[in-house]
Design an enzyme around this catalytic site. Structure first.
Site, PDB file in Angstrom:
ATOM      1  NE  ARG A  35      -4.166  -1.863   1.997  1.00 49.41           N
ATOM      2  CZ  ARG A  35      -5.050  -2.218   2.906  1.00 49.41           C
ATOM      3  NH1 ARG A  35      -4.860  -1.868   4.165  1.00 49.41           N
ATOM      4  NH2 ARG A  35      -6.115  -2.912   2.579  1.00 49.41           N
ATOM      5  CE  LYS A 197     -19.839 -17.870   8.415  1.00 48.82           C
ATOM      6  NZ  LYS A 197     -20.251 -17.217   9.668  1.00 48.82           N
TER       7      LYS A 197
END
Length: 395
Positions: A35, A197
């Site tokens: 980053r 999920k």
């Protein structure tokens, strides 16, 4: 798009929101500087024009008070190393001394402010906090895509205090790459969605069904789709309260002529451990006491064929528990297939923390078209079409 390429920073103090939320080890050494490296071209452009730079960022999740382990002072030396010039540090992001340091910056100089999240006003989006930060600079540049989905003081509120506000190179590249996939994609367009999920991916899948030709499903979420279709999944991760949603997604995909691909076989284990006993089986017939932790060889072959035929590819989420060597084969194979497709002319965008971690683990980040720096921001942009940090610049 309002970018720094359209502005001359000569004699201007540029207040730049960067995302320097990098991982540090116990000795405060940076373990992944991706980053920081990403923001260097933006900083250098401003300096090259003859401007000065005031950098502001957050680090970690402090409890709204100063904490040594979250101090940005630990990364000053590394920014110096990457830029090749000294970097001044303000040990508070607010206050008379910090304002004085900002006002006295000369052309070609860089100042880093202390962690914004040492103040609760940052995440609360407090206007007076944003206004004080704004008083340090003449121009506002947002180059922190990873936090653009947060309506925080330094990402969304602050822009209103500037006449000159624009995106840095990281933000511009992120938005260009996402819009290329969502709005200007060469077909066929394939989305590869994995992760644990279904619940975390419902909105993104729903939005993508209007855009894509193929949807490849992998990871823990695959077992919810399998069970929704009547399969036996043993002890695999399943969201029983999301079975109807999985059925709805399958029905919607059929209506919209999107081809959904669910694993045919899986690598199962008798416990969630790298040392567990393993075998391959039909994903619809996993024995009781066993759980699926990766896609199988037939699925890999099928997915590779789809990826090879794709002209645009979006990958978000691993195919299995790639952190364990015995269950990384599927994720690695998908990464290799995307790299191969990219070499053959496809455009590939990798986004989401685990996908980025995987592509970097296999040292393939430079072999795909674009690796997003913002996991949550990427997903929210796809879901909503904009972000607070984006709309603040465009207003």
């Amino acid at each position: 798009m309002k970018t720094i390429d359209t502005f001359n920073f000569s004699g201007k103090r540029a207040l730049v929101r960067v995302d320097f939320n990098v991982p540090l080890d116990a000795h405060f050494h940076i373990t992944d500087d991706t980053r920081i490296r990403a923001a260097i071209p933006t900083i250098k452009k401003i300096l090259h024009d003859g401007g000065s730079v005031i950098l502001m960022s957050h680090l970690g999740r402090p409890k709204d008070v100063p904490e040594e382990k979250f101090s940005l002072k630990h990364i000053v030396a590394h920014i110096y190393e990457l830029l090749g010039i000294p970097v001044k540090f303000a040990n508070n992001c607010l206050g008379a001394n910090t304002k004085k340091m900002a006002q006295e910056l000369k052309s070609g100089e860089v100042l880093l402010l202390e962690n914004l999240r040492f103040y609760k006003q940052e995440q609360a989006g407090t206007e007076s906090f944003a206004q004080e930060l704004a008083s340090y600079g003449d121009v506002y540049v947002n180059d922190a895509f990873g936090t653009a989905h947060r309506a925080h003081a330094s990402t969304a509120v602050i822009a209103k205090f500037f006449t000159h506000k624009m995106f840095g190179y990281v933000m511009a590249s992120e938005l260009t790459s996402i819009n290329k996939v969502l709005n200007n994609a060469e077909r066929p367009l394939t989305a590869i969605i994995g992760g644990a999920k279904v619940s975390g991916k419902i909105l993104i899948i729903t939005k993508l069904l209007d855009k894509i030709d193929h949807l490849i499903i992998g990871g823990g979420m695959a077992y919810t789709f399998v069970k929704a279709q009547g399969g036996r999944v043993g002890n695999s991760l399943v969201e029983d309260d999301k079975l109807d949603i999985a059925k709805n997604i399958l029905a919607e995909a059929k209506k919209k002529n999107v081809h959904i691909h669910i694993p045919e076989d899986t690598i199962i284990a008798d416990s969630f451990s790298n040392e567990a006993m393993t075998k391959q089986c039909d994903i619809k017939n996993i024995p009781d006491g066993w759980l699926g932790l990766d896609i199988g060889s037939e699925t890999i072959k099928k997915y590779n064929e789809i990826i090879a035929q794709s002209k645009t590819i979006l990958w978000n989420g691993p195919m299995g528990v790639f952190e364990m060597t015995n269950f990384e084969k599927g994720t690695k194979a998908i990464a290799e297939a995307i790299v191969k497709a990219t070499k053959n002319g496809a455009y590939s965008l990798i986004g989401g923390g685990d996908s980025v971690a995987a592509i970097n683990k296999y040292k393939m980040g430079t072999s795909v078209s674009y690796v997003s720096t913002g996991g949550g921001a990427l997903l929210e942009y796809i879901e909503s079409g904009t972000l607070p940090g984006v709309s603040a610049i465009e207003a």
